[in-house]
Motif scaffolding. Structure first.
Motif, mmCIF file in Angstrom:
data_model
loop_
_atom_site.group_PDB
_atom_site.id
_atom_site.type_symbol
_atom_site.label_atom_id
_atom_site.label_comp_id
_atom_site.label_asym_id
_atom_site.label_seq_id
_atom_site.Cartn_x
_atom_site.Cartn_y
_atom_site.Cartn_z
ATOM 1 N N ALA A 100 0.196 -3.164 -10.666
ATOM 2 C CA ALA A 100 -0.404 -4.497 -10.724
ATOM 3 C C ALA A 100 0.230 -5.423 -9.697
ATOM 4 N N PHE A 101 1.550 -5.353 -9.540
ATOM 5 C CA PHE A 101 2.226 -6.208 -8.559
ATOM 6 C C PHE A 101 1.738 -5.887 -7.155
ATOM 7 N N GLN A 161 0.829 -1.207 0.000
ATOM 8 C CA GLN A 161 0.000 0.000 0.000
ATOM 9 C C GLN A 161 0.866 1.262 0.000
ATOM 10 N N LYS A 162 1.975 1.215 0.731
ATOM 11 C CA LYS A 162 2.874 2.369 0.775
ATOM 12 C C LYS A 162 3.476 2.663 -0.591
ATOM 13 N N ARG A 163 3.637 1.634 -1.412
ATOM 14 C CA ARG A 163 4.350 1.780 -2.677
ATOM 15 C C ARG A 163 3.418 1.796 -3.885
ATOM 16 N N LEU A 164 2.134 1.693 -3.648
ATOM 17 C CA LEU A 164 1.186 1.517 -4.748
ATOM 18 C C LEU A 164 1.084 2.746 -5.638
ATOM 19 N N ARG A 165 0.855 3.877 -5.058
ATOM 20 C CA ARG A 165 0.587 5.075 -5.868
ATOM 21 C C ARG A 165 1.826 5.703 -6.511
ATOM 22 N N PRO A 166 2.970 5.766 -5.800
ATOM 23 C CA PRO A 166 4.115 6.438 -6.414
ATOM 24 C C PRO A 166 4.700 5.712 -7.622
ATOM 25 N N LEU A 167 4.392 4.440 -7.788
ATOM 26 C CA LEU A 167 4.990 3.660 -8.875
ATOM 27 C C LEU A 167 3.889 3.064 -9.756
#
Length: 598
Positions: free
Chosen positions: A553-554, A542-548
């Motif tokens: 999808a991963f 969740q922490k990495r979902l939006r910035p990348l």
């Protein structure tokens, strides 16, 4: 696409979830960095795919044979093991002063997983040798280590452990193998050992057996067990194998899986003296052997995960390419058939596999990181805390994957349909291989009794309190905008149920009644721990979902798998814990004639 590893998930676990870099900041591992680890993983993958994977089907079809008192095995197995050893992989985790590469256990686990997935029948020989050498390094004399460690770490000699006997099975207090002292720390060994993986073969110059036996006059039961180093060939003053040590191969056991690993009935001292050397102090053998067994138990759980991972990767690839049927809304038989991955139930089966595999792998790596942190911490209190957590989690790390990753292999077969039951595809072999992990290094029931009968009672329940504290810390870290509030509430409720159930069982004065449903307790406990693993993964994703956005999808897949596990699987644990808490006696009170009246 590789069918033995998902490197993106491996990178996520090692570097994003576990932060492997923190080990590189310690004195023990300060020469390592992420690019070096990536290179090591690349090397392991190349060897596994070039030397292990191509032999998987042929070795399964041409298992070792018992010929004139010897075990004959395909020579390509020895060549594959040589490629593994020549790359320094047997010695990878050992200190540099012992001839190793001094890699973190977490890294060696990541590398060895690829070999487990490629061909577990071959991988077993190296796994047992590494565990054998680790135990020798921990408890052997300097002279024993000087003679036996170098050839094992180089892969010229392989190792085993010899515990079970035909009449005793898992009940080690009933073993009969004896060791009679003959002086100079040497003993004459006599007896029979059963189910010895790698017990005989011609893949190495020598085989180093670690044998449990009893010295006459010692205490009864497990307190009288000692440990002995017993080589297949006696070792001369020059350090080279010489004459036979009178260990006779009495027969091979032909198992449904792991067919590349010889599984032996061995007679010690049947036709002459069989000489062994005592490891450590007399009557402490079981404590020493547990050093090897606990390492092997994590390895067995890891092997179960990797067999399931390979099945999952095969099933996903097949589901994407196999066309069959149409979606429910499309009744026109003239329209093209769709790939079966478009069908909801196929997606359900694939998600169930993903949840088991990636959840189980997260647990294995969590335990591996605990092993590493215990080595590098200088705080004695913290080292003790980590040790208790490892003791508590080891039976779960072995048992939960061996049950639920086996179910994942079953679903992989189902995705293939009728083809899954044929040898045209590897999923039926992977299922057979994985079925053995359920019994390797202790049956499911034994680990349930160990967990409920001993581990949660250690130090007045301190290990369980520590684990609960870690889980609650994760739960308390969930923020309102993470979208995981429901999952955090469900996990907190499951932890509460686990604690109350444990308290009710421990308060039961009748030990037989309290342990009657220990297997259900182990299974439910494992579900709670895996739910925790998934919440941790989902929070990191969740922490990495939006910035990348390119990798959404991963990360979205991680969150979806977490939600699947909490909705489809975790409720089962709550129901099981309620049953355990009731101290139900249905199975305890059964008589044999009620099961099958004559």
């Amino acid at each position: 696409m590789s069918v033995i590893v998902h490197r993106r998930d491996l990178d996520f676990l090692l570097h994003e979830l576990l932060d492997l870099d923190r080990l590189f900041a310690t004195a023990r591992y300060d020469g390592l960095d992420r690019p070096m680890v990536t290179g090591l993983l690349d090397t392991a993958q190349a060897i596994a795919e070039q030397h292990y994977l191509p032999l998987a089907a042929s070795l399964d079809a041409n298992e070792p044979r018992f010929v004139d008192g010897r075990a004959e095995i395909m020579p390509e197995v020895g060549e594959a093991l040589r490629a593994y050893a020549d790359a320094g992989l047997i010695a990878a985790g050992f200190d540099t002063d012992a001839g190793g590469l001094q890699l973190p256990y977490t890294v060696t686990v990541a590398m060895n997983g690829m070999f487990n997935a490629a061909n577990i029948g071959i991988a077993n020989y190296a796994m047992l040798t590494t565990a054998n050498a680790n135990m020798l390094n921990a408890f052997g004399t300097d002279a024993q280590k000087q003679v036996f460690l170098p050839p094992m770490l180089e892969g010229r000699w392989l190792g085993t452990m010899c515990l079970s006997e035909p009449q005793a099975g898992s009940s080690l207090s009933d073993i009969r193998t004896q060791a009679h002292p003959i002086g100079d720390n040497r003993y004459r060994i006599s007896g029979t050992k059963m189910w010895i993986s790698g017990g005989d073969h011609d893949l190495s110059e020598n085989i180093v057996h670690m044998v449990l036996a009893k010295i006459p006059g010692g205490p009864a039961g497990v307190k009288g067990i000692s440990l002995f180093l017993v080589p297949k060939y006696r070792v001369g003053a020059d350090g080279k194998p010489g004459e036979s040590n009178n260990i006779a191969l009495a027969g091979l056991n032909h198992k449904m899986g792991h067919r590349g690993t010889t599984n032996c009935l061995l007679n010690f001292g049947e036709d002459g003296d069989c000489i062994g050397e005592l490891i450590g102090e007399p009557h402490n053998g079981l404590r020493y052997m547990f050093h090897m067994m606990n390492e092997a138990r994590i390895s067995v759980g890891h092997g179960a995960v990797m067999s399931a991972l390979s099945g999952y990767l095969h099933a996903f690839d097949y589901a994407c390419g196999r066309t069959q049927g149409r979606l429910p809304r499309d009744k026109d038989p003239e329209t093209p058939q769709v790939p079966i991955i478009e069908h909801a139930d196929v997606r359900r089966m694939l998600m169930a596999q993903k949840a088991a595999v990636e959840g189980g792998l997260s647990l294995i790596f969590h335990c591996a990181m605990l092993v590493d942190l215990k080595k590098v911490t200088e705080d004695e209190e913290e080292r003790s805390r980590i040790g208790l957590l490892l003791e508590l989690l080891t039976p779960i790390a072995k048992s939960w994957p061996s049950e639920h990753c086996l179910e994942a292999n079953k679903l992989a077969i189902q995705v293939f349909g009728g083809y899954g039951y044929t040898r045209d595809y590897p999923v039926e072999r992977l299922y057979r291989d994985n079925r053995l992990n359920h019994i390797h290094e202790g049956t499911y029931a034994i680990h349930g009794i160990d967990l409920l009968g001993r581990k949660v009672r250690m130090q007045d329940g301190e290990a369980l309190r520590l684990l609960v504290s870690d889980i609650l810390q994760t739960i308390d870290g969930v923020r309102a905008d993470d979208g995981l509030d429901a999952e955090s509430r469900h996990l907190r409720a499951a932890v509460d149920q686990l604690q109350s159930t444990t308290a009710q069982v421990l308060a039961c004065a009748d030990l037989s009644r309290g342990l009657a449903n220990a297997t259900l307790y182990l299974d439910a406990f494992g579900h709670v721990v895996i739910a925790w693993m998934w919440l941790r993964q989902a929070l990191e994703a969740q922490k990495r979902l939006r910035p990348l956005p390119g990798e959404n999808a991963f990360y979205a897949g991680k969150i979806a798998a977490c939600r699947y596990f909490f909705r489809y699987e975790l409720p089962k644990a709550v129901r099981q814990l309620e049953l355990v808490a009731s101290l139900d006696e249905t199975c305890l009170d059964l008589s044999p004639d009620q099961l099958l009246a004559r």
